[in-house]
Design an enzyme around this catalytic site. Structure first.
Site, PDB file in Angstrom:
ATOM      1  N   ARG A   1      38.407  27.260  34.723  1.00 21.81           N
ATOM      2  CA  ARG A   1      39.794  27.613  34.978  1.00 21.81           C
ATOM      3  C   ARG A   1      39.814  28.426  36.258  1.00 21.81           C
ATOM      4  NH1 ARG A   1      43.669  24.897  33.235  1.00 21.81           N
ATOM      5  NH2 ARG A   1      45.138  26.634  33.025  1.00 21.81           N
TER       6      ARG A   1
ATOM      7  N   ARG B   1      37.443  37.741  20.884  1.00 21.69           N
ATOM      8  CA  ARG B   1      37.242  38.836  21.843  1.00 21.69           C
ATOM      9  C   ARG B   1      38.212  39.971  21.571  1.00 21.69           C
ATOM     10  NH1 ARG B   1      35.188  37.855  27.062  1.00 21.69           N
ATOM     11  NH2 ARG B   1      36.910  38.951  28.055  1.00 21.69           N
TER      12      ARG B   1
ATOM     13  N   ASP C   1      31.224  39.279  30.439  1.00 13.34           N
ATOM     14  CA  ASP C   1      31.900  40.444  30.997  1.00 13.34           C
ATOM     15  C   ASP C   1      30.932  41.157  31.947  1.00 13.34           C
ATOM     16  OD1 ASP C   1      34.468  40.334  29.944  1.00 13.34           O
ATOM     17  OD2 ASP C   1      33.816  41.142  28.016  1.00 13.34           O
TER      18      ASP C   1
ATOM     19  N   TYR D   1      30.925  33.001  29.649  1.00 16.62           N
ATOM     20  CA  TYR D   1      32.100  33.869  29.740  1.00 16.62           C
ATOM     21  C   TYR D   1      31.628  35.323  29.637  1.00 16.62           C
ATOM     22  CZ  TYR D   1      37.087  34.917  28.606  1.00 16.62           C
ATOM     23  OH  TYR D   1      38.384  35.366  28.583  1.00 16.62           O
TER      24      TYR D   1
ATOM     25  N   ARG E   1      50.162  37.091  33.479  1.00 13.44           N
ATOM     26  CA  ARG E   1      50.323  38.545  33.382  1.00 13.44           C
ATOM     27  C   ARG E   1      50.652  39.133  34.744  1.00 13.44           C
ATOM     28  NH1 ARG E   1      43.974  39.648  31.569  1.00 13.44           N
ATOM     29  NH2 ARG E   1      43.024  38.615  33.338  1.00 13.44           N
TER      30      ARG E   1
ATOM     31  N   GLU F   1      49.524  36.710  37.984  1.00 13.21           N
ATOM     32  CA  GLU F   1      48.397  35.777  37.827  1.00 13.21           C
ATOM     33  C   GLU F   1      48.896  34.454  37.268  1.00 13.21           C
ATOM     34  OE1 GLU F   1      45.040  37.321  35.662  1.00 13.21           O
ATOM     35  OE2 GLU F   1      45.062  39.188  36.809  1.00 13.21           O
TER      36      GLU F   1
ATOM     37  N   ARG G   1      43.426  45.516  14.383  1.00  8.20           N
ATOM     38  CA  ARG G   1      43.209  46.823  13.753  1.00  8.20           C
ATOM     39  C   ARG G   1      44.360  47.198  12.840  1.00  8.20           C
ATOM     40  NH1 ARG G   1      42.303  48.938  19.208  1.00  8.20           N
ATOM     41  NH2 ARG G   1      40.111  48.569  19.691  1.00  8.20           N
TER      42      ARG G   1
HETATM   43  P1  FAD Z   1      30.640  36.561  40.767  1.00  8.87           P
HETATM   44  O1  FAD Z   1      31.294  37.883  40.842  1.00  8.87           O
HETATM   45  O2  FAD Z   1      31.504  35.341  40.683  1.00  8.87           O
HETATM   46  O3  FAD Z   1      29.670  36.442  42.032  1.00  8.87           O
HETATM   47  C1  FAD Z   1      29.112  35.222  42.454  1.00  8.87           C
HETATM   48  C2  FAD Z   1      29.133  35.228  43.970  1.00  8.87           C
HETATM   49  O4  FAD Z   1      28.413  34.080  44.425  1.00  8.87           O
HETATM   50  C3  FAD Z   1      30.533  35.132  44.557  1.00  8.87           C
HETATM   51  O5  FAD Z   1      30.797  36.243  45.393  1.00  8.87           O
HETATM   52  C4  FAD Z   1      30.507  33.817  45.325  1.00  8.87           C
HETATM   53  O6  FAD Z   1      31.243  33.875  46.545  1.00  8.87           O
HETATM   54  C5  FAD Z   1      29.021  33.638  45.606  1.00  8.87           C
HETATM   55  N1  FAD Z   1      28.643  32.250  45.844  1.00  8.87           N
HETATM   56  C6  FAD Z   1      28.910  31.181  45.040  1.00  8.87           C
HETATM   57  N2  FAD Z   1      28.431  30.065  45.608  1.00  8.87           N
HETATM   58  C7  FAD Z   1      27.843  30.432  46.776  1.00  8.87           C
HETATM   59  C8  FAD Z   1      27.198  29.719  47.818  1.00  8.87           C
HETATM   60  N3  FAD Z   1      27.070  28.383  47.789  1.00  8.87           N
HETATM   61  N4  FAD Z   1      26.709  30.411  48.871  1.00  8.87           N
HETATM   62  C9  FAD Z   1      26.880  31.755  48.961  1.00  8.87           C
HETATM   63  N5  FAD Z   1      27.493  32.470  47.995  1.00  8.87           N
HETATM   64  C10 FAD Z   1      27.971  31.817  46.930  1.00  8.87           C
HETATM   65  N6  FAD Z   1      34.748  41.579  33.066  1.00  8.87           N
HETATM   66  C11 FAD Z   1      34.875  42.772  32.451  1.00  8.87           C
HETATM   67  O7  FAD Z   1      33.874  43.353  32.015  1.00  8.87           O
HETATM   68  N7  FAD Z   1      36.107  43.383  32.325  1.00  8.87           N
HETATM   69  C12 FAD Z   1      37.237  42.807  32.791  1.00  8.87           C
HETATM   70  O8  FAD Z   1      38.325  43.377  32.675  1.00  8.87           O
HETATM   71  C13 FAD Z   1      37.141  41.524  33.441  1.00  8.87           C
HETATM   72  N8  FAD Z   1      38.248  40.922  33.914  1.00  8.87           N
HETATM   73  C14 FAD Z   1      38.131  39.707  34.544  1.00  8.87           C
HETATM   74  C15 FAD Z   1      39.278  39.111  35.062  1.00  8.87           C
HETATM   75  C16 FAD Z   1      39.186  37.893  35.733  1.00  8.87           C
HETATM   76  C17 FAD Z   1      40.426  37.241  36.297  1.00  8.87           C
HETATM   77  C18 FAD Z   1      37.918  37.257  35.871  1.00  8.87           C
HETATM   78  C19 FAD Z   1      37.801  35.935  36.577  1.00  8.87           C
HETATM   79  C20 FAD Z   1      36.772  37.848  35.348  1.00  8.87           C
HETATM   80  C21 FAD Z   1      36.859  39.073  34.684  1.00  8.87           C
HETATM   81  N9  FAD Z   1      35.727  39.723  34.190  1.00  8.87           N
HETATM   82  C22 FAD Z   1      35.845  40.933  33.558  1.00  8.87           C
HETATM   83  C23 FAD Z   1      34.370  39.132  34.333  1.00  8.87           C
HETATM   84  C24 FAD Z   1      33.642  39.621  35.601  1.00  8.87           C
HETATM   85  O9  FAD Z   1      34.386  39.261  36.740  1.00  8.87           O
HETATM   86  C25 FAD Z   1      32.265  38.958  35.648  1.00  8.87           C
HETATM   87  O10 FAD Z   1      31.525  39.249  34.485  1.00  8.87           O
HETATM   88  C26 FAD Z   1      31.405  39.368  36.861  1.00  8.87           C
HETATM   89  O11 FAD Z   1      32.147  39.649  38.000  1.00  8.87           O
HETATM   90  C27 FAD Z   1      30.429  38.251  37.141  1.00  8.87           C
HETATM   91  O12 FAD Z   1      29.541  38.603  38.179  1.00  8.87           O
HETATM   92  P2  FAD Z   1      28.639  37.480  38.828  1.00  8.87           P
HETATM   93  O13 FAD Z   1      27.780  38.157  39.827  1.00  8.87           O
HETATM   94  O14 FAD Z   1      28.001  36.664  37.776  1.00  8.87           O
HETATM   95  O15 FAD Z   1      29.654  36.452  39.536  1.00  8.87           O
HETATM   96  N1  UDP Z   2      45.169  36.325  24.304  1.00  8.81           N
HETATM   97  C1  UDP Z   2      46.422  36.023  23.796  1.00  8.81           C
HETATM   98  N2  UDP Z   2      47.478  36.838  24.081  1.00  8.81           N
HETATM   99  C2  UDP Z   2      47.339  37.943  24.840  1.00  8.81           C
HETATM  100  C3  UDP Z   2      46.059  38.272  25.342  1.00  8.81           C
HETATM  101  C4  UDP Z   2      44.994  37.432  25.070  1.00  8.81           C
HETATM  102  O1  UDP Z   2      46.574  34.998  23.138  1.00  8.81           O
HETATM  103  O2  UDP Z   2      48.341  38.644  25.074  1.00  8.81           O
HETATM  104  C5  UDP Z   2      44.052  35.401  23.999  1.00  8.81           C
HETATM  105  C6  UDP Z   2      43.883  34.330  25.083  1.00  8.81           C
HETATM  106  O3  UDP Z   2      43.455  33.146  24.432  1.00  8.81           O
HETATM  107  C7  UDP Z   2      42.762  34.881  25.930  1.00  8.81           C
HETATM  108  C8  UDP Z   2      41.889  35.546  24.874  1.00  8.81           C
HETATM  109  O4  UDP Z   2      42.824  36.096  23.949  1.00  8.81           O
HETATM  110  O5  UDP Z   2      42.088  33.866  26.629  1.00  8.81           O
HETATM  111  C9  UDP Z   2      40.976  36.612  25.401  1.00  8.81           C
HETATM  112  O6  UDP Z   2      41.755  37.573  26.070  1.00  8.81           O
HETATM  113  P1  UDP Z   2      41.145  38.529  27.177  1.00  8.81           P
HETATM  114  O7  UDP Z   2      42.192  39.495  27.570  1.00  8.81           O
HETATM  115  O8  UDP Z   2      39.849  39.048  26.676  1.00  8.81           O
HETATM  116  O9  UDP Z   2      40.894  37.515  28.364  1.00  8.81           O
HETATM  117  P2  UDP Z   2      40.364  37.788  29.857  1.00  8.81           P
HETATM  118  O10 UDP Z   2      40.380  39.266  30.116  1.00  8.81           O
HETATM  119  O11 UDP Z   2      38.999  37.212  29.899  1.00  8.81           O
HETATM  120  O12 UDP Z   2      41.335  37.048  30.708  1.00  8.81           O
END
Ligand code: FAD
Ligand code: UDP
Length: 373
Positions: free
Chosen positions: A248, A171, A355, A353, A279, A305, A175
């Site tokens: 996780r 991911r 985005d 996984y 982080r 986090e 560069r």
């Molecule tokens: P969710 O947002 O998880 O929505 C699912 C919903 O279903 C939740 O609100 C939950 O409460 C509800 N639900 C579950 N079970 C039930 C039930 N039984 N009854 C009623 N409701 C229920 N993506 C990026 O593009 N850029 C980023 O920088 C990025 N950073 C991230 C950082 C973190 C820490 C995490 C965890 C994810 C990150 N993502 C990022 C990914 C992004 O969050 C997801 O791609 C996106 O939010 C997924 O949307 P979703 O609708 O599939 O799921």
């Molecule tokens: N990663 C790492 N060091 C860093 C940042 C990321 O080793 O400083 C690795 C780690 O395994 C992570 C993966 O790269 O799970 C993908 O990183 P990303 O930032 O895309 O993860 P997310 O935003 O999904 O938490």
């Protein structure tokens, strides 16, 4: 039947699907067990700062159709993610680029950096990388693996790098240029006014019920709609009858600080194994330190986090797409085929996984498939 679609989950997948179904004249009800919309992209306003309650969310995509789609609901700022890695007090630029290589090895030119990586790859004797560890060393060499990847990844995933799939590290860009942009994306930014406002706009005119768990009364909810779009965890839907998929989870410790600038950047990764958090996010820098009206913000909000193995009762955030879980997920997919009135979607429903842009693309294509008539 009161509705054509019951959509379980008010995250991006549910909101985009509902929006598209409504646009084609379908009656939709969206329910979510949380007390707010937007799922994991939810932002709450604290002292004028949009706090990313479930972790930093930076919108980035190469998909022009998805980028154009989201512009209907928000104006995006020009934020470009450039995290800093803190390894025991030494600071490195991310993703891995000439600034990182210069700090690590003192190299000046791309040729010198490439030669250093090649030397370390050769010494490690990796021909076909099979694990995250081998993939990382073959991409950036042993020094960067040891200081910037190994500890962080083991904290993030709770597993040894040699037991994790290689794709996770792919991911991140590598560069041989001086470019600190974390993403290889044509388009990137943060919605002005926060993600919650953006999802609110998607859901305009659609019935939404919050603090409502589908599992608390499945029969009732199934009875009020023709079809169900389920975006919760697929193993939970089947009452874990084939066993638990692993996820996780993340714990966020958020603090409001009476100072204008804590760390000078939105994201600082702590890449050693000893620091217990992965982080620290300083939310105001997603909007260049400004309030919605452009004024300076005197205070700041930070979130540490902490990553942990998911246990029942916690929020599942990251699917663990290793061999065991991928196989178990396939078995759940077989069960899902028997649920002819239900479509499983999103990060948890498809155990992917994803985005944000991929979730939006998946919801758009699901809506097109469901509503083609
Ligand atoms: P969710 O947002 O998880 O929505 C699912 C919903 O279903 C939740 O609100 C939950 O409460 C509800 N639900 C579950 N079970 C039930 C039930 N039984 N009854 C009623 N409701 C229920 N993506 C990026 O593009 N850029 C980023 O920088 C990025 N950073 C991230 C950082 C973190 C820490 C995490 C965890 C994810 C990150 N993502 C990022 C990914 C992004 O969050 C997801 O791609 C996106 O939010 C997924 O949307 P979703 O609708 O599939 O799921
Ligand atoms: N990663 C790492 N060091 C860093 C940042 C990321 O080793 O400083 C690795 C780690 O395994 C992570 C993966 O790269 O799970 C993908 O990183 P990303 O930032 O895309 O993860 P997310 O935003 O999904 O938490």
């Amino acid at each position: 039947m009161n509705y054509d679609y019951l959509i379980v989950g008010a995250g991006l997948y549910g909101a985009v699907f509902a929006r598209e179904a409504k646009a084609r004249g379908k009656r939709c009800l969206v329910i979510d067990k949380r007390n707010h919309i937007a799922g994991n992209v939810y932002t709450a306003k604290v002292e004028g700062i949009h706090v990313h309650q479930y972790g930093a969310h930076i919108f980035h995509t190469n998909d022009t159709a998805v980028w154009n789609y989201v512009q209907q609901f928000a104006v995006f700022n020009r934020y470009t993610n450039s995290p800093v890695a803190n390894y025991k007090g030494e600071l490195f630029s991310l993703p891995f680029n000439m600034y990182t290589f210069n700090k690590m090895w003192g190299v000046i030119t791309p040729q010198e950096a490439a030669a250093k990586i090649e030397e370390q790859r050769k010494a490690a004797n990796i021909t076909e990388p099979r694990s995250l560890e081998e993939q990382a060393i073959s991409l950036v060499g042993t020094d960067i693996y040891e200081k910037l990847i190994k500890g962080y990844t083991q904290k993030q995933w709770g597993r040894e790098c040699k037991d994790l799939p290689a794709f996770i590290i792919k991911r991140l860009p590598v560069r041989l240029t001086f470019d600190n942009n974390y993403f290889n994306a044509l388009y990137q930014g943060i919605p002005n006014g926060g993600y919650t406002r953006m999802v609110e706009r998607m859901l305009e005119g659609i019935d939404v019920k919050l603090s409502t768990d589908y599992f608390a009364n499945r029969a009732y909810w199934n009875g009020i709609a023709e079809r169900v779009i389920f975006t919760g965890p697929i193993d939970a839907y089947f009452d874990y009858k084939l066993g638990h998929l692993e996820y996780r989870s993340v714990r966020f410790e958020t603090e409001l600080l009476d100072m204008p600038n804590y760390q000078g950047n939105a994201v600082v990764n702590y890449t050693d194994a000893e620091t217990s958090w992965t982080r620290i996010i300083e939310h105001k820098w997603f909007a260049f330190g400004k309030a919605d009206d452009g004024s300076d913000l005197p205070k700041t909000v930070i979130s540490r986090e902490y990553s942990s193995e998911w246990k029942p009762g916690e929020e599942p955030y990251y699917p663990v797409n290793d061999e065991r879980n991928s196989q178990l997920y396939q078995r759940y997919c077989e069960l899902a085929k028997g649920e002819t009135n239900v479509r499983f979607g999103g990060r948890l429903g498809e155990y992917k996984y994803y985005d944000m842009d991929q979730v939006i693309a998946a919801a758009l294509s699901a809506a097109a498939a469901e509503l083609k008539a």
